[in-house]
Design an enzyme around this catalytic site. Sequence first.
Site, PDB file in Angstrom:
ATOM      1  N   ARG A  50       0.892  -1.303  -0.064  1.00  0.00           N
ATOM      2  CA  ARG A  50      -0.007  -0.019  -0.020  1.00  0.00           C
ATOM      3  C   ARG A  50       0.958   1.354  -0.056  1.00  0.00           C
ATOM      4  NH1 ARG A  50      -4.200  -1.616   4.173  1.00  0.00           N
ATOM      5  NH2 ARG A  50      -2.246  -2.173   5.162  1.00  0.00           N
ATOM      6  N   LYS A 156       1.876 -19.862   5.547  1.00  0.00           N
ATOM      7  CA  LYS A 156       0.875 -20.100   6.663  1.00  0.00           C
ATOM      8  C   LYS A 156       0.218 -18.933   7.438  1.00  0.00           C
ATOM      9  CE  LYS A 156       3.778 -20.940  10.578  1.00  0.00           C
ATOM     10  NZ  LYS A 156       3.287 -20.429  11.649  1.00  0.00           N
ATOM     11  N   HIS A 186       8.251 -22.811   6.540  1.00  0.00           N
ATOM     12  CA  HIS A 186       9.883 -22.784   6.380  1.00  0.00           C
ATOM     13  C   HIS A 186      10.460 -23.840   7.279  1.00  0.00           C
ATOM     14  CE1 HIS A 186       9.187 -20.613  10.376  1.00  0.00           C
ATOM     15  NE2 HIS A 186      10.391 -20.917  10.646  1.00  0.00           N
ATOM     16  N   LYS A 190      14.597 -26.379   6.711  1.00  0.00           N
ATOM     17  CA  LYS A 190      15.762 -26.635   7.594  1.00  0.00           C
ATOM     18  C   LYS A 190      16.475 -27.775   7.440  1.00  0.00           C
ATOM     19  CE  LYS A 190      13.648 -24.025  11.471  1.00  0.00           C
ATOM     20  NZ  LYS A 190      14.442 -22.834  11.843  1.00  0.00           N
ATOM     21  N   GLU A 224      10.357 -22.217  22.510  1.00  0.00           N
ATOM     22  CA  GLU A 224      10.879 -20.677  22.264  1.00  0.00           C
ATOM     23  C   GLU A 224      11.012 -20.046  23.369  1.00  0.00           C
ATOM     24  OE1 GLU A 224       8.873 -19.149  18.543  1.00  0.00           O
ATOM     25  OE2 GLU A 224       7.228 -19.957  19.632  1.00  0.00           O
ATOM     26  N   ASP A 243      -0.456 -21.721  15.591  1.00  0.00           N
ATOM     27  CA  ASP A 243       0.875 -21.325  15.132  1.00  0.00           C
ATOM     28  C   ASP A 243       1.940 -22.348  14.977  1.00  0.00           C
ATOM     29  OD1 ASP A 243       2.792 -19.336  14.524  1.00  0.00           O
ATOM     30  OD2 ASP A 243       3.551 -19.035  16.812  1.00  0.00           O
ATOM     31  N   HIS A 248       4.279 -27.203  11.866  1.00  0.00           N
ATOM     32  CA  HIS A 248       5.692 -27.366  12.271  1.00  0.00           C
ATOM     33  C   HIS A 248       5.516 -28.975  12.925  1.00  0.00           C
ATOM     34  CE1 HIS A 248       6.390 -23.487  11.016  1.00  0.00           C
ATOM     35  NE2 HIS A 248       6.372 -22.812  12.215  1.00  0.00           N
ATOM     36  N   LYS A 348       5.922 -20.838  23.994  1.00  0.00           N
ATOM     37  CA  LYS A 348       6.726 -19.456  24.111  1.00  0.00           C
ATOM     38  C   LYS A 348       7.190 -19.108  25.637  1.00  0.00           C
ATOM     39  CE  LYS A 348       5.016 -17.145  20.173  1.00  0.00           C
ATOM     40  NZ  LYS A 348       6.493 -17.175  19.291  1.00  0.00           N
TER      41      LYS A 348
END
Length: 497
Positions: A50, A156, A186, A190, A224, A243, A248, A348
């Site tokens: 934008r 995703k 992604h 790896k 994480e 998520d 994953h 997390k």
Amino acid sequence: MEKDKSIEPFTIVIFGGTGDLSRRKLLPALFHLHQDDEFPGGFSILGIARSKMTDEEYRRLIKEAIQTYHQGLWSENHWEDFSKHIFYLSGPFDEDETYTKLCEKIDQSSISIAQGAKDVIYYMAVPPDSTPVVVEKLRDRHLCRARFHTKIIVEKPFGRDRSSAVELNKVLRDAFDEHQIYRIDHYLGKEPVQNIIFFRFANSIFEQVWNRSFIDNVQITVAEEIGIEHRSTFYEESGVVRDIVQNHILQLIGLVAMEPPIGFEAESIRDEKGKVFRSISSMDEKHIDQFAVRGQYGRGMINGQEVPGYREEENIPPDSYTPTFFAAKFYIENWRWAGVPFFIRTGKRLPKQITEIAIEFKKPPLRLFGKSPDPFEPNILILTIQPDEKIALRFNVRYPYTVSQIYPANMILNYRETFNTASHDPYERLLIDCMKGDLTLFARQDGVEAMWEVVDPIITRWERIPPMHFPNYAAGTWGPPEAGLLMEREGRRWITA
Ligand SMILES: NC(=O)c1ccc[n+]([C@@H]2O[C@H](COP(=O)([O-])OP(=O)(O)OC[C@H]3O[C@@H](n4cnc5c(N)ncnc54)[C@H](OP(=O)(O)O)[C@@H]3O)[C@@H](O)[C@H]2O)c1
């Protein structure tokens, strides 16, 4: 990277070319690939968003992003060369005029391959609700099949549940054929993730014991240390299951559990992974309540620093029920894995960043060394995906000069030390695969739907019954106590610690 298939001259159109993903990952990856001379035939990069900007202003934005996020060497000369390939188009995704200008811009900036057609890759680095808008416009303007040779990379999340994934796919399939659609996760780019298949099927000593007769349980931890950083709106709507688990973690289970594919090409591998996803036993409400654990972090300490709880993060409601931690026990109902529990755990603000797969083998049938005071460790194979890239095998030896004291030893392969190579960013690998037309490391729609079928009952149950005690773990700990109990009540323990 291997130069097995050639890359034709191409234009990559990045919808959302000014966004976080483009600045942190895509442009640095393209820069590095160009540095490595991966685009011999010429290319152009066209960002669309934008914000109003000229080509020159966009180049400055991208230069700054690459200088900030690119891990390798910076070279001004190389930047000069790379930047000549970068162009920008400003326009809202929902306006027809954007696509008229897009066509003109592709014609100006792109390079024809021999037959005069143009290879165009559309990258959807856009908010999830923009993907259908863009795809429908591309379809209506005949920009998907007829005018250029196209591929589309979709980020995703692929929907919010199975039915929205089906809807999204309808939009995509209305515009593109399945072989043109690259659903990117992604994690699959790896190096150690790709190596799982090689490790399993290139070593007969492991494949012989890779089943319910020898394996006691499989554990997958995706931990994480970071919180939600700048992605609060996204995270609040998504939560840990959408998520990390739906994509994953299930992809990792697919690679660990799949049968040998009949070949190494995309369809064979995706067929076998799909069978695994469909064999994961569906969780009913009783099973979810008993064997799935949700958590949300409260305030705590990470690396000696106090960090806020999830509900204290910017833009997060103070009564949010969004889970930031998940642990559960799954079973795969097939011949190879019947009765073997798969324990998964992710969250997390855990004590460290680590992704690890631990295969715990059954203990020997007899305890010959009964006088040993030490607890008897089973053999454990650990595949560490990040931050180190390692394979470790734990086995028992006699501690020197003792009568029967058992010592658990490790045999370790460290990728970096062994191959003297830094790992490539997974986006680099996946972009190259897409340019070469290799779909192996991209998700196929039937797999995406099967993965949603695994997690949908859990999400539904948890959204219907709010958690009683959120936050229920302190930042910097391994999640709520129930995650430990999930193992302890079966006499097991989490191996990654
Ligand atoms: N960020 C990550 O690390 C990450 C990781 C994995 C997957 N993803 C996925 O990648 C996608 C992009 O994420 P992101 O974090 O990069 O998002 P972002 O930072 O919000 O960027 C969105 C981009 O889309 C553009 N945009 C949004 N609405 C538009 C509209 N109506 N018309 C024209 N341009 C519009 C924005 O342009 P302006 O800035 O000019 O408005 C910006 O360039 C999402 O699907 C996300 O789930 C992101």
